[in-house]
Design an enzyme around this catalytic site. Structure first.
Site, PDB file in Angstrom:
ATOM      1  N   ASN A   7       0.878  -1.171   0.000  1.00 51.71           N
ATOM      2  CA  ASN A   7       0.000   0.000   0.000  1.00 51.71           C
ATOM      3  C   ASN A   7       0.918   1.223   0.000  1.00 51.71           C
ATOM      4  O   ASN A   7       1.471   1.585   1.038  1.00 51.71           O
ATOM      5  CB  ASN A   7      -0.889  -0.040   1.249  1.00 51.71           C
ATOM      6  CG  ASN A   7      -1.850   1.131   1.311  1.00 51.71           C
ATOM      7  OD1 ASN A   7      -1.798   2.033   0.474  1.00 51.71           O
ATOM      8  ND2 ASN A   7      -2.709   1.128   2.311  1.00 51.71           N
ATOM      9  N   ARG A  90      -2.692  -2.019  -3.349  1.00 50.47           N
ATOM     10  CA  ARG A  90      -3.910  -1.249  -3.121  1.00 50.47           C
ATOM     11  C   ARG A  90      -3.879  -0.044  -4.071  1.00 50.47           C
ATOM     12  O   ARG A  90      -2.890   0.703  -4.101  1.00 50.47           O
ATOM     13  CB  ARG A  90      -3.953  -0.754  -1.685  1.00 50.47           C
ATOM     14  CG  ARG A  90      -5.164   0.089  -1.448  1.00 50.47           C
ATOM     15  CD  ARG A  90      -5.215   0.629  -0.059  1.00 50.47           C
ATOM     16  NE  ARG A  90      -6.450   1.385   0.092  1.00 50.47           N
ATOM     17  CZ  ARG A  90      -6.610   2.342   0.988  1.00 50.47           C
ATOM     18  NH1 ARG A  90      -5.637   2.665   1.804  1.00 50.47           N
ATOM     19  NH2 ARG A  90      -7.746   2.968   1.070  1.00 50.47           N
ATOM     20  N   HIS A 179     -13.091   2.860   0.096  1.00 55.08           N
ATOM     21  CA  HIS A 179     -12.929   1.837   1.150  1.00 55.08           C
ATOM     22  C   HIS A 179     -13.570   0.514   0.731  1.00 55.08           C
ATOM     23  O   HIS A 179     -13.971  -0.280   1.582  1.00 55.08           O
ATOM     24  CB  HIS A 179     -13.599   2.265   2.479  1.00 55.08           C
ATOM     25  CG  HIS A 179     -12.914   3.375   3.192  1.00 55.08           C
ATOM     26  ND1 HIS A 179     -13.612   4.391   3.790  1.00 55.08           N
ATOM     27  CD2 HIS A 179     -11.617   3.635   3.425  1.00 55.08           C
ATOM     28  CE1 HIS A 179     -12.776   5.233   4.366  1.00 55.08           C
ATOM     29  NE2 HIS A 179     -11.549   4.791   4.147  1.00 55.08           N
ATOM     30  N   GLY A 211     -10.178   7.957   7.839  1.00 50.91           N
ATOM     31  CA  GLY A 211     -11.201   8.217   6.830  1.00 50.91           C
ATOM     32  C   GLY A 211     -12.424   7.394   7.222  1.00 50.91           C
ATOM     33  O   GLY A 211     -12.270   6.307   7.784  1.00 50.91           O
ATOM     34  N   ARG A 240     -11.331  15.468   7.725  1.00 46.65           N
ATOM     35  CA  ARG A 240     -12.139  15.818   6.551  1.00 46.65           C
ATOM     36  C   ARG A 240     -13.561  16.193   6.966  1.00 46.65           C
ATOM     37  O   ARG A 240     -14.121  15.578   7.872  1.00 46.65           O
ATOM     38  CB  ARG A 240     -12.196  14.629   5.580  1.00 46.65           C
ATOM     39  CG  ARG A 240     -10.953  14.522   4.720  1.00 46.65           C
ATOM     40  CD  ARG A 240     -10.993  13.276   3.861  1.00 46.65           C
ATOM     41  NE  ARG A 240     -10.065  12.279   4.361  1.00 46.65           N
ATOM     42  CZ  ARG A 240     -10.013  11.014   3.939  1.00 46.65           C
ATOM     43  NH1 ARG A 240     -10.839  10.593   3.010  1.00 46.65           N
ATOM     44  NH2 ARG A 240      -9.131  10.174   4.448  1.00 46.65           N
ATOM     45  N   ARG A 284      -9.376   8.978  20.686  1.00 48.22           N
ATOM     46  CA  ARG A 284      -8.875   8.697  22.034  1.00 48.22           C
ATOM     47  C   ARG A 284      -8.624   9.999  22.806  1.00 48.22           C
ATOM     48  O   ARG A 284      -9.011  10.140  23.962  1.00 48.22           O
ATOM     49  CB  ARG A 284      -7.576   7.879  21.972  1.00 48.22           C
ATOM     50  CG  ARG A 284      -7.817   6.431  21.640  1.00 48.22           C
ATOM     51  CD  ARG A 284      -6.558   5.755  21.215  1.00 48.22           C
ATOM     52  NE  ARG A 284      -6.112   6.256  19.907  1.00 48.22           N
ATOM     53  CZ  ARG A 284      -5.293   5.607  19.113  1.00 48.22           C
ATOM     54  NH1 ARG A 284      -4.793   4.455  19.479  1.00 48.22           N
ATOM     55  NH2 ARG A 284      -4.950   6.103  17.940  1.00 48.22           N
ATOM     56  N   GLU A 384      -8.037  -5.324   5.136  1.00 47.60           N
ATOM     57  CA  GLU A 384      -7.963  -5.027   3.705  1.00 47.60           C
ATOM     58  C   GLU A 384      -6.816  -5.785   3.050  1.00 47.60           C
ATOM     59  O   GLU A 384      -6.947  -6.292   1.945  1.00 47.60           O
ATOM     60  CB  GLU A 384      -7.779  -3.513   3.508  1.00 47.60           C
ATOM     61  CG  GLU A 384      -9.036  -2.750   3.854  1.00 47.60           C
ATOM     62  CD  GLU A 384      -8.806  -1.266   4.072  1.00 47.60           C
ATOM     63  OE1 GLU A 384      -8.242  -0.910   5.117  1.00 47.60           O
ATOM     64  OE2 GLU A 384      -9.195  -0.479   3.205  1.00 47.60           O
TER      65      GLU A 384
HETATM   66  P1  ADP Z   1      -6.794   4.571   8.991  1.00 48.43           P
HETATM   67  O1  ADP Z   1      -8.088   5.073   8.435  1.00 48.43           O
HETATM   68  O2  ADP Z   1      -5.647   5.524   8.834  1.00 48.43           O
HETATM   69  O3  ADP Z   1      -6.478   3.131   8.607  1.00 48.43           O
HETATM   70  P2  ADP Z   1      -7.571   3.466  11.564  1.00 48.43           P
HETATM   71  O4  ADP Z   1      -8.648   2.631  10.968  1.00 48.43           O
HETATM   72  O5  ADP Z   1      -6.412   2.788  12.188  1.00 48.43           O
HETATM   73  O6  ADP Z   1      -7.018   4.561  10.559  1.00 48.43           O
HETATM   74  O7  ADP Z   1      -8.268   4.419  12.639  1.00 48.43           O
HETATM   75  C1  ADP Z   1      -7.509   5.333  13.365  1.00 48.43           C
HETATM   76  C2  ADP Z   1      -8.406   6.038  14.367  1.00 48.43           C
HETATM   77  O8  ADP Z   1      -9.071   5.085  15.207  1.00 48.43           O
HETATM   78  C3  ADP Z   1      -7.619   6.897  15.336  1.00 48.43           C
HETATM   79  O9  ADP Z   1      -7.385   8.172  14.827  1.00 48.43           O
HETATM   80  C4  ADP Z   1      -8.528   6.944  16.533  1.00 48.43           C
HETATM   81  O10 ADP Z   1      -9.421   8.020  16.368  1.00 48.43           O
HETATM   82  C5  ADP Z   1      -9.328   5.664  16.475  1.00 48.43           C
HETATM   83  N1  ADP Z   1      -8.931   4.725  17.551  1.00 48.43           N
HETATM   84  C6  ADP Z   1      -7.928   3.820  17.540  1.00 48.43           C
HETATM   85  N2  ADP Z   1      -7.874   3.146  18.719  1.00 48.43           N
HETATM   86  C7  ADP Z   1      -8.889   3.642  19.487  1.00 48.43           C
HETATM   87  C8  ADP Z   1      -9.364   3.379  20.820  1.00 48.43           C
HETATM   88  N3  ADP Z   1      -8.809   2.444  21.590  1.00 48.43           N
HETATM   89  N4  ADP Z   1     -10.428   4.087  21.245  1.00 48.43           N
HETATM   90  C9  ADP Z   1     -11.007   5.027  20.465  1.00 48.43           C
HETATM   91  N5  ADP Z   1     -10.605   5.318  19.227  1.00 48.43           N
HETATM   92  C10 ADP Z   1      -9.556   4.655  18.729  1.00 48.43           C
END
Ligand code: ADP
Length: 404
Positions: A7, A90, A179, A211, A240, A284, A384
């Site tokens: 990716n 990807r 996605h 996203g 976004r 978080r 993915e």
């Molecule tokens: P990407 O879209 O870049 O693949 P992810 O699917 O890994 O990102 O999602 C990242 C987001 O998930 C973080 O910015 C955070 O907001 C949220 N996140 C990750 N772990 C936790 C948690 N334990 N509790 C709440 N939100 C979380």
């Protein structure tokens, strides 16, 4: 068969090496800050994680480093790069041309290039990754898996915007949806968990990560997705904006004398959870701040959940009978209180959460609805890369069989 999944972003390459068809991850990692003095490679195997910092000028040199680590006598997981049978990439935008993953040929590369216009931040680096991997592994199948492909089953009335039709005809301006690899993967898993054939299951899949997008899956096919021509439309995301009144853009331009690049930057990078809270794009941090009484952090979470709830309602109207709702992505898999807020007060729609079970469920596949809930609610960690490895393995195997 060993399959490498790539990716490639503008300054990064994420990779996973799979043993297929078992879908076992042998090693994975990410090379970041390509083009800088302090490029960092983090490489993970079953038993260890290592990190290297060294200048990596471009993606091809990055791919060389990745294959070197994979074959390293001490920390590598294969002896020779010849053990890799295929590479899956990807690719974000496949336009109207690609309805599934495919073998990369000259025509496919030209098409990805053509759609770079619609995904300027994604398709060019995806292509760079393809070229770099092909340079190092020239004699094996390279496969492209498109984020848009799963959504090519959307009906025309769902993807045509209410603007002059000639913009669709001449410039292919329409909803594409994104996605797709993730939505397809979790929709298929949900059908299995429901004990139904994929063509019997109507599912709403919520991919909530940095996203965010949501898909209505009717009898196994995507019939709508909240992202549009670009991944900016739909839900409120980390940075976004998601859905806005298009009039807002002209207002900002005229009132603040902002240019198109400035507004693009605001809507993509400075909006969403970050923009509303003024604190962070990470849920978080927002939960922590909201707990301490920060009103803007609380508001950002409220706006986020309200938008997801609204789309769930809309997509239930699209689907008619809805068998399940799926939460996935970093937020969907982990943020238990956000799931609760989104599903709150939906009893009348047949959605009743088991609050205790929901509160305990993070990063595992689990049904979190109460037994009496007509609509099942699932948490399904997305994968993915595994889905791309699966498609790549399938295409490479067919190709090998043809040769024999
Ligand atoms: P990407 O879209 O870049 O693949 P992810 O699917 O890994 O990102 O999602 C990242 C987001 O998930 C973080 O910015 C955070 O907001 C949220 N996140 C990750 N772990 C936790 C948690 N334990 N509790 C709440 N939100 C979380």
């Amino acid at each position: 068969m060993k399959v490498l999944v790539i990716n490639a972003g503008s300054s990064s390459i994420k990779y996973q090496l799979f043993e297929m068809p078992e879908q076992k991850v042998l090693a994975k990692g990410v090379l970041e800050k390509i083009g800088e003095e302090n490029s960092v490679l983090s490489h993970k195997t079953d038993d260890k994680t290592v990190q290297f910092t060294q200048p990596i000028q471009n993606h091809e040199l990055g791919m060389q480093l990745i294959t070197k680590i994979l074959t390293d006598p001490k920390i590598g997981v294969i002896k020779n790069i010849a053990e890799i049978s295929a590479v899956g990439h990807r690719v974000v935008h496949g336009g109207e041309k690609f309805t599934g993953s495919c073998l990369i040929t000259k025509e496919v590369i030209d098409a990805i290039q053509e759609y770079a216009d619609l995904a300027p931040l994604h398709n060019p680096p995806n292509l760079t990754g393809i070229k770099a991997a092909t340079a190092i592994l020239p004699n094996i199948p390279q496969v492209a898996a498109f984020d848009t492909a799963f959504h090519q089953t959307m009906p025309k009335y769902a993807y045509i915007y209410g603007i002059p039709y000639e913009y669709y005809e001449k410039y292919k301006v329409r909803r594409y949806g994104f996605h797709g690899t993730s939505h397809r993967y979790v929709a298929r898993r949900a059908a299995v968990l429901l004990g139904k054939n994929k063509t019997e299951a109507n599912i709403i899949t919520c991919h909530l990560g940095n996203g965010c997008s949501i898909t209505a899956v009717l009898a196994g096919n995507s019939v709508d997705n909240s992202m549009g021509l670009t991944p900016l439309e739909g839900l409120v995301m980390g940075t976004r904006a998601g859905d806005i009144d298009p009039g807002l853009i002209f207002y900002l331009a005229e009132r603040l004398q902002l240019s198109i690049p400035q507004i693009t930057q605001i809507l993509n990078k400075k909006s969403g959870l970050l923009g509303i809270s003024g604190i962070s794009n990470d849920v978080r941090n927002l939960l922590e701040e909201a707990d301490k009484g920060n009103e803007r952090a609380k508001l950002a979470i409220d706006v986020f959940c309200y938008r997801v709830k609204k789309y769930i309602g809309a997509y239930m109207a699209v689907l008619g009978r809805t068998d399940a709702i799926v939460f996935t992505g970093g937020i969907g898999e982990n943020a238990t209180s956000l799931r609760e807020k989104i599903c709150d007060n939906l009893d009348w729609f047949g959605i009743i959460l088991d609050r205790e079970l929901n509160a305990k469920t993070q990063r595992i596949e689990q049904c979190i609805s109460a037994p009496e809930s007509r609509v099942k609610v699932f948490v399904i960690p997305t994968d993915e890369e595994a889905r791309i490895a699966f498609d790549t393995c399938e295409i490479a195997t067919k190709l090998n069989n043809k040769k024999i």
